[in-house]
Write a protein that holds these residues in place. Sequence first.
Motif, short mmCIF file in Angstrom:
data_model
loop_
_atom_site.label_atom_id
_atom_site.label_comp_id
_atom_site.label_asym_id
_atom_site.label_seq_id
_atom_site.Cartn_x
_atom_site.Cartn_y
_atom_site.Cartn_z
N TYR A 199 0.82 -1.21 0.00
CA TYR A 199 0.00 0.00 0.00
C TYR A 199 0.85 1.27 0.00
O TYR A 199 0.38 2.33 -0.40
CB TYR A 199 -0.93 0.01 1.21
N ALA A 200 2.11 1.16 0.46
CA ALA A 200 2.99 2.33 0.45
C ALA A 200 3.37 2.73 -0.96
O ALA A 200 3.92 3.82 -1.17
CB ALA A 200 4.25 2.04 1.28
N PHE A 201 3.10 1.85 -1.94
CA PHE A 201 3.51 2.11 -3.32
C PHE A 201 2.35 2.41 -4.27
O PHE A 201 2.58 2.52 -5.47
CB PHE A 201 4.31 0.92 -3.86
N VAL A 202 1.12 2.50 -3.78
CA VAL A 202 0.01 2.83 -4.67
C VAL A 202 -0.08 4.35 -4.80
O VAL A 202 0.31 5.09 -3.90
CB VAL A 202 -1.34 2.25 -4.17
N GLY A 203 -0.60 4.80 -5.92
CA GLY A 203 -0.77 6.23 -6.16
C GLY A 203 -0.04 6.72 -7.39
O GLY A 203 -0.32 7.83 -7.88
N PHE A 204 0.87 5.92 -7.94
CA PHE A 204 1.61 6.33 -9.14
C PHE A 204 0.69 6.55 -10.33
O PHE A 204 0.96 7.37 -11.21
CB PHE A 204 2.66 5.27 -9.50
N GLU A 205 -0.45 5.79 -10.35
CA GLU A 205 -1.35 5.85 -11.51
C GLU A 205 -2.01 7.21 -11.67
O GLU A 205 -2.52 7.54 -12.74
CB GLU A 205 -2.41 4.75 -11.40
N ASN A 206 -2.00 8.02 -10.60
CA ASN A 206 -2.57 9.37 -10.70
C ASN A 206 -1.93 10.16 -11.84
O ASN A 206 -2.59 10.97 -12.51
CB ASN A 206 -2.37 10.14 -9.39
N ALA A 207 -0.65 9.93 -12.06
CA ALA A 207 0.08 10.71 -13.05
C ALA A 207 -0.35 10.41 -14.48
O ALA A 207 -0.10 11.22 -15.38
CB ALA A 207 1.59 10.47 -12.90
N THR A 208 -1.00 9.27 -14.71
CA THR A 208 -1.40 8.92 -16.09
C THR A 208 -2.68 9.63 -16.51
O THR A 208 -2.99 9.66 -17.70
CB THR A 208 -1.60 7.40 -16.21
N ILE A 209 -3.42 10.18 -15.58
CA ILE A 209 -4.75 10.72 -15.89
C ILE A 209 -4.71 12.01 -16.70
O ILE A 209 -5.42 12.13 -17.70
CB ILE A 209 -5.57 10.89 -14.59
N PRO A 210 -3.89 13.03 -16.34
CA PRO A 210 -3.92 14.28 -17.12
C PRO A 210 -3.05 14.25 -18.36
O PRO A 210 -2.33 15.21 -18.67
CB PRO A 210 -3.41 15.31 -16.10
N ALA A 211 -3.10 13.17 -19.15
CA ALA A 211 -2.28 13.08 -20.37
C ALA A 211 -2.63 14.17 -21.37
O ALA A 211 -1.76 14.65 -22.10
CB ALA A 211 -2.46 11.69 -21.01
N GLY A 212 -3.91 14.56 -21.41
CA GLY A 212 -4.34 15.58 -22.35
C GLY A 212 -3.82 16.96 -22.06
O GLY A 212 -3.94 17.87 -22.89
N GLU A 213 -3.21 17.16 -20.87
CA GLU A 213 -2.61 18.44 -20.51
C GLU A 213 -1.09 18.32 -20.38
O GLU A 213 -0.45 19.16 -19.75
CB GLU A 213 -3.22 18.96 -19.21
N THR A 214 -0.54 17.25 -20.97
CA THR A 214 0.89 16.95 -20.87
C THR A 214 1.55 17.06 -22.23
O THR A 214 1.01 16.60 -23.23
CB THR A 214 1.11 15.53 -20.30
N LEU A 285 -2.24 15.66 -1.47
CA LEU A 285 -3.55 16.22 -1.79
C LEU A 285 -3.51 16.98 -3.11
O LEU A 285 -4.45 16.89 -3.92
CB LEU A 285 -3.99 17.17 -0.67
N THR A 286 -2.44 17.72 -3.34
CA THR A 286 -2.30 18.49 -4.58
C THR A 286 -2.26 17.57 -5.79
O THR A 286 -2.95 17.79 -6.79
CB THR A 286 -1.03 19.36 -4.54
N ALA A 287 -1.44 16.52 -5.69
CA ALA A 287 -1.34 15.56 -6.80
C ALA A 287 -2.68 14.86 -7.03
O ALA A 287 -3.10 14.64 -8.17
CB ALA A 287 -0.25 14.54 -6.50
N GLY A 288 -3.36 14.50 -5.92
CA GLY A 288 -4.65 13.83 -6.04
C GLY A 288 -5.71 14.71 -6.67
O GLY A 288 -6.50 14.25 -7.50
N HIS A 289 -5.73 15.98 -6.29
CA HIS A 289 -6.71 16.92 -6.85
C HIS A 289 -6.46 17.11 -8.35
O HIS A 289 -7.40 17.11 -9.16
CB HIS A 289 -6.61 18.26 -6.13
#
Length: 423
Positions: A199-214, A285-289
Amino acid sequence: MTTETSKYRRDMGTLGVLFIVVNGLIGAGIFGLPEALHSAVGTFAPWLLLIGGILVMAIVVCFSELTKLTDRSGGPQRYVGDAFGAYPGFVVGWTFYAARLISQGANVLVMAAYAAALWPVLEEGIAKIIFIVSVLGGLTFINVIGIGRVVVVLGAMTVFKLLPLLLLTVVGLSAAHHAGPIVLPEFSAVEGMALAALYAFVGFENATIPAGETKKPQHAMPRALMAGLAAVTLLYFGLQWAYSHSTIAGTGADAPLTALAGEYGGDIGAILIGATIVLSVLANLTAGHTSASRIPPSLADDGLLPAWFGKVSRWGTPANSIVFFGVLAILISLWDNFLALAAVSTLARLLAYITSIAALPILRHQAGLAAFNPTIVVAAPVALFLSLWATTQTNVTQWQALAGFAIVGTLLFFIARRNNTID
């Protein structure tokens, strides 16, 4: 390969994606984990974290391959939707969104609790409410006025939260007792703590979501995902090693890293790590938002939610969805009886992992590539086994809560489809 001109401004580069990866991974969990791991498996604890990071790397490899196949926002929702159809993609995206929304509310309460330890006035009452509204309102504002500004803020927070942790790691490693031989623990002890380490390693997938702004997401995201997980794994290993070979290990410390910092730096060290925890949760929180608020626009762009969610502001951001997420997160954080549902976010992530990995060969075939390459042949079985095993460690209540979210989302799905048909 899915490529289109995005209606959103592409203001985020590789470094911005890396910030989201690192801050999605490092929240509050690692600050409470060292003592629990050491109590369970002794000096094998840092190696357990290292093994956990290597195993999760198999999942990250699969996601890195997925990010090469589209430049549109959505992450798991996009992958599953493109491979299996609109409704499966919607369910994955919606449940992930709902669970991340609850997690956002839970995390801001965690942050308020840590902040209250430094500033007791925030412990309860109107001061606590003002603090929560200010934090989530501020995150909403900077997301509305541009993801480029979010990257700047995330970058500053990342530097200021990592420096004290790196300093503590170096000091702790320098002062650590002689390691001696590694004593392998009983398998039952490892099995009992494996899920906590994972569980300490989950959360990386957040970065894949805003691809359209990357900018060039097919190049930026794979590199950031791999580098981010590798860096965080090494940091976790170093922190745990320093803790497990200190005089604090095994004392039952409730705030282990704060206790470790106090051991080497006195009250100043303890306060510094306390402030680092607050900043770490704020960065999480910032990354999650930033990531979760981009899921509804992706669904709206596909006609799976009302078009209102995909409306673009003059700053080139999905402002309606960002504000919607911020307001709901504030309301949830003010509700006292929801914290038990925060665990649902992990289950939603695991299901997103499983379905996204299953979509990988289909998407590669659609892009005119071989369904499997040597990397996928090695990584995918490990990733699927790990994710499936983790789902067996959940409970019925979490599945029921997730099903409830799916039902609510299904109603919205069919309402949106009906409205689109009428139009």
